[in-house]
Design a protein around this motif. Structure first.
Motif, short mmCIF file in Angstrom:
data_model
loop_
_atom_site.label_atom_id
_atom_site.label_comp_id
_atom_site.label_asym_id
_atom_site.label_seq_id
_atom_site.Cartn_x
_atom_site.Cartn_y
_atom_site.Cartn_z
N SER A 203 70.84 42.56 -14.78
CA SER A 203 71.58 42.65 -13.52
C SER A 203 73.07 42.82 -13.72
CB SER A 203 71.31 41.41 -12.66
OG SER A 203 71.70 40.23 -13.34
N ASP A 204 73.56 42.68 -14.96
CA ASP A 204 74.97 42.91 -15.25
C ASP A 204 75.30 44.39 -15.39
OD1 ASP A 204 75.67 40.21 -15.29
OD2 ASP A 204 75.09 40.00 -17.39
N ARG A 205 74.27 45.23 -15.43
CA ARG A 205 74.45 46.69 -15.55
C ARG A 205 73.47 47.37 -14.60
NH1 ARG A 205 74.77 44.27 -20.27
NH2 ARG A 205 72.53 44.35 -20.55
N THR A 206 74.00 48.01 -13.59
CA THR A 206 73.14 48.63 -12.58
C THR A 206 73.53 50.09 -12.37
OG1 THR A 206 74.53 48.21 -10.65
CG2 THR A 206 73.13 46.40 -11.38
N GLY A 207 72.68 50.78 -11.65
CA GLY A 207 73.04 52.09 -11.17
C GLY A 207 73.99 51.97 -10.00
N VAL A 208 74.26 53.09 -9.36
CA VAL A 208 75.16 53.12 -8.20
C VAL A 208 74.34 52.90 -6.93
CG1 VAL A 208 76.80 54.48 -6.86
CG2 VAL A 208 76.78 54.65 -9.37
N TYR A 209 74.75 51.92 -6.13
CA TYR A 209 74.13 51.66 -4.84
C TYR A 209 75.03 52.26 -3.76
CZ TYR A 209 71.78 47.91 -7.47
OH TYR A 209 71.08 47.18 -8.39
#
Length: 278
Positions: A203-209
């Motif tokens: 969860s520290d690295r996500t795509g763009v929301y």
């Protein structure tokens, strides 16, 4: 005969009093303030398990979600807000509606389960949110962070569910000092608040929301221990939350219990009476 009539009249008057009291309490809870007891550690250190607060329901106006739910499965009572005010559901509008501000701590209705959640508002309609190496980026710009020591708590069961905290310093026995890295996050509008970090995780690295119009993006302050808008609704998160699902803003903690029940007054935390939520 007169004695029986007096007894009957007294019973009727008692019933009337109870009904009136319930009606007044229902109106008060629907229009003004709703009690909320913090059940989990997803908003530490801003909110601790056992904090008891009132949610300001006037802050954002009113929608179907403003109607109170009464969930007591043990007694067979499950009255949902949609059962009472479902006729107003679906238009994503609010009566006397006012937009929330970034950084507000908000109680909202989960879009799927209908349960009440409390998180911090991070992303506004139309914005692009991404988390890179644990840092929130809003429209491509990272928020300001500064290190601020650690948040320490005793390893012990917490709240009625006996939840044990997660610790950055590894597995501990009961009585050990559980540590989490603490940082101060400053949002674009100047709102500052503490966030906690436990571990390097997905969860520290996500795509763009991309936040849809009429929706909001929420995160817990205890970043590595929060099911929030980073997870889709279908996999245990809350996804994007519609405007109509907002219930109100958390402004002030009334009192806080460190024990298994808020009725255990000898476990109340003396430093949290009437504490402002920031």
């Amino acid at each position: 005969m007169a004695a029986k009539e007096k007894t009957g009249n007294a019973f009727v008057e008692t019933i009337k009093t109870i009904v009136y009291a319930l009606l007044i309490a229902g109106v008060f809870r629907t229009l003004f303030f709703q009690p909320f007891w913090i059940p989990s550690g997803s908003m530490k250190e801003t909110l601790l398990i056992g904090d008891f607060l009132f949610v300001n329901k006037m802050a954002y106006g009113y929608s179907y979600a403003s109607c109170p739910s009464l969930m007591m499965p043990g007694l067979g009572i499950e009255i949902d807000a949609k059962d009472v005010c479902g006729v107003f559901d679906g238009d994503n509008e609010r009566l006397f509606g006012r937009q929330p501000e970034r950084g507000d701590v908000v109680v909202f209705r989960h879009p799927v389960s209908g349960r009440d959640y409390i998180k911090r508002l991070i992303g506004l309609p139309g914005e692009k949110i991404q988390i890179k190496e644990g840092v929130v980026h809003i429209n491509g710009t990272p928020v300001e962070l500064r290190d601020d020591g650690s948040f320490d708590e005793v390893m012990a069961p917490q709240g009625p569910q006996g939840l044990r905290p997660r610790c950055e310093n590894g597995a501990l026995g009961v009585g050990g000092v559980c540590k989490k890295s603490r940082q101060i996050e400053t949002l674009p509008n100047g709102v500052e608040h503490a966030i906690l970090n436990i571990a390097d995780q997905q969860s520290d690295r996500t795509g763009v929301y991309t936040v849809p119009e009429g929706h909001y993006f929420f995160m817990g302050d205890n970043r590595d221990n929060s099911a929030d808008s980073r997870l889709a609704q279908q996999v245990g998160g809350v996804g994007f939350v519609p405007f109509e699902n907002l219930i109100g803003r958390a402004d002030r903690i009334m009192f806080s219990s460190a024990g298994r029940s808020m009725l255990y007054f000898w476990t109340w935390r003396s430093d949290r009476f009437f504490k402002a939520v920031r």
